[in-house]
Design a protein around this motif. Structure first.
Motif, PDB file in Angstrom:
ATOM      1  N   SER A 158     -11.993   6.188  -3.794  1.00 21.49           N
ATOM      2  CA  SER A 158     -10.966   6.361  -4.825  1.00 21.49           C
ATOM      3  C   SER A 158     -11.442   7.047  -6.099  1.00 21.49           C
ATOM      4  N   ASP A 166      -8.403  12.695   1.013  1.00 18.27           N
ATOM      5  CA  ASP A 166      -7.885  11.430   0.483  1.00 18.27           C
ATOM      6  C   ASP A 166      -8.000  10.354   1.555  1.00 18.27           C
ATOM      7  N   HIS A 168      -7.374   7.343   1.447  1.00 19.09           N
ATOM      8  CA  HIS A 168      -6.321   6.319   1.474  1.00 19.09           C
ATOM      9  C   HIS A 168      -5.324   6.632   2.594  1.00 19.09           C
ATOM     10  N   ASN A 169      -5.381   7.850   3.092  1.00 17.00           N
ATOM     11  CA  ASN A 169      -4.541   8.220   4.233  1.00 17.00           C
ATOM     12  C   ASN A 169      -4.898   7.292   5.410  1.00 17.00           C
ATOM     13  N   LEU A 173      -8.582   6.577   6.933  1.00 19.22           N
ATOM     14  CA  LEU A 173      -9.234   5.303   6.610  1.00 19.22           C
ATOM     15  C   LEU A 173      -9.648   4.572   7.890  1.00 19.22           C
ATOM     16  N   ILE A 192     -10.230   0.851  -3.667  1.00 15.40           N
ATOM     17  CA  ILE A 192      -9.045   1.719  -3.694  1.00 15.40           C
ATOM     18  C   ILE A 192      -8.640   2.061  -5.127  1.00 15.40           C
ATOM     19  N   ARG A 193      -7.732   3.014  -5.271  1.00 13.05           N
ATOM     20  CA  ARG A 193      -7.212   3.351  -6.609  1.00 13.05           C
ATOM     21  C   ARG A 193      -6.061   2.396  -6.936  1.00 13.05           C
ATOM     22  N   VAL A 197      -0.672   4.010  -3.582  1.00 13.90           N
ATOM     23  CA  VAL A 197      -1.295   3.574  -2.330  1.00 13.90           C
ATOM     24  C   VAL A 197      -0.261   2.820  -1.502  1.00 13.90           C
ATOM     25  N   ILE A 199      -0.103  -0.030   0.149  1.00 14.42           N
ATOM     26  CA  ILE A 199      -0.997  -1.185   0.204  1.00 14.42           C
ATOM     27  C   ILE A 199      -0.840  -1.976   1.510  1.00 14.42           C
ATOM     28  N   ILE A 202      -2.873  -0.175   4.135  1.00 13.22           N
ATOM     29  CA  ILE A 202      -4.317  -0.297   3.872  1.00 13.22           C
ATOM     30  C   ILE A 202      -4.805  -1.699   4.254  1.00 13.22           C
ATOM     31  N   LEU A 214     -11.280  -5.804   0.259  1.00 12.00           N
ATOM     32  CA  LEU A 214     -10.838  -4.762  -0.675  1.00 12.00           C
ATOM     33  C   LEU A 214     -11.406  -4.980  -2.072  1.00 12.00           C
ATOM     34  N   SER A 217      -9.541  -2.553  -8.634  1.00 13.59           N
ATOM     35  CA  SER A 217      -9.444  -1.205  -8.143  1.00 13.59           C
ATOM     36  C   SER A 217     -10.425  -0.295  -8.886  1.00 13.59           C
TER      37      SER A 217
END
Ligand SMILES: Cc1cc2nc3c(=O)[nH]c(=O)nc-3n(C[C@H](O)[C@H](O)[C@H](O)COP(=O)(O)O)c2cc1C
Length: 305
Positions: A158, A166, A168-169, A173, A192-193, A197, A199, A202, A214, A217
């Motif tokens: 992030s 990216d 977070h895709n 991931l 993560i950011r 997101v 969430i 994720i 996790l 952030s």
């Protein structure tokens, strides 16, 4: 003293902190009831550093001395990387906030390992790694798998400075975690950011792997024309409510292990995060940038009380 440090130039804060630390000896007992657990690892206290304070593993003894429950090194890159040119840091002392665009400066993993071997410490280490592609994350995870004192590998997916990928895709991931799991059985945190997101997805992906949690952030990405890269990350107090809300969303759907990071300055916040959101560990960054390592001592002492 705290106010002087708050308004001083970052380099000055750093020097004063080192000077003070040389003359501080371990001075207080950490209450046994502060012990906590995350991803099967036990910690003597839930408060420690977050990535950005010690990018190359040069402050290991310092944070052991002030009573941190753990210490995060990083972000560590595979090879030496200079980061962005100056200016890359801006302070808002009256808001207890900062904007940084460091651009992941790192002396590289070999240098970090030398520092870890040399330090002779007991404090559990979390190594936060960054990469410009999945392969780099995998190589770093494989290297760290052999280092006993590294209890957890934290994947920095992030950084506001990432441009080409990216992670977070959800598909990427999943791919990242599959590849990392092939090379290490160590517990893994995905950092993560705080916004933009999915969430639910994720959390679902992390839960499909063993021992993955996790960190919520990283800093809040914004445009910052006054910094060299034009993009920065906001950290400090303004982030706290955002992080709280995001963790709350996670808690509405899952019991996954969560490390909180963002705007923590006091033991009250630590207690709020632990009691209301069942957070296991709390990382502190901007408070240390303003006050020096003794910020950790202050928070842990208050927490003991
Ligand atoms: C100067 C600075 C450098 C940072 N460098 C990193 C980094 O290298 N890797 C990373 O994952 N996060 C990095 N961060 C983000 C912090 O780890 C943390 O997620 C964020 O600052 C929010 O916590 P805070 O409000 O306690 O600072 C950095 C933050 C700051 C202020």
């Amino acid at each position: 003293m705290r106010n002087i440090l708050r308004y001083a130039h970052p380099e000055v804060t750093h020097r004063i902190a080192h000077l003070v630390m040389r003359h501080v000896s371990p001075f207080y007992e950490i209450e046994p009831h502060l012990e906590t657990e995350l991803l099967g690892v036990r910690f003597r206290c839930p408060v420690g550093t977050g990535a950005g304070i010690d990018k190359n593993g040069e402050l290991l003894r310092t944070f052991q001395k002030v009573g941190a429950g753990f210490h995060v090194i990083g972000s560590v890159l595979l090879r030496e990387h200079r980061g962005n040119p100056h200016p890359r840091l801006y302070r808002y002392p009256e808001r207890l906030a900062m904007i940084n665009a460091m651009g992941l400066p790192s002396k590289g993993v070999k240098h970090v390992l030398k520092n870890i071997y040399r330090a002779d410490i007991e404090i559990p280490l979390i190594v936060n790694i960054a990469g410009f592609n999945i392969e780099e994350f995998v190589t770093l995870s494989k290297i760290l798998d052999r280092i006993g004192i590294v209890k957890i590998v934290e994947l920095n997916i992030s950084c506001p400075q990432y441009k080409n990928i990216d992670l977070h895709n959800p598909e990427l991931l999943y791919d990242l975690l599959t590849r990392v799991r092939e090379v290490t059985s160590k517990p893994v945190l995905v950092k993560i950011r705080p916004r933009n997101v999915d969430i639910r997805k994720i959390v679902h992906i992390c839960e499909s792997f063993k021992n993955v949690g996790l960190t919520i952030s990283n800093s809040f990405p914004i445009k910052a024309d006054f910094l060299s890269s034009g993009v920065g990350g906001v950290s400090g107090l303004p982030l706290y409510r955002l992080v709280f809300r995001l963790i709350k969303l996670v808690r509405d759907i899952s019991d996954i292990d969560v490390v909180a990071c963002g705007g923590v300055f006091t033991s009250r916040q630590v207690i709020e995060l632990m009691r209301k959101l069942k957070v296991s560990l709390v990382q502190v960054v901007t408070a240390i940038a303003y006050e020096g390592p003794l910020a950790i001592m202050r928070i842990v002492k208050d927490l003991s009380k």
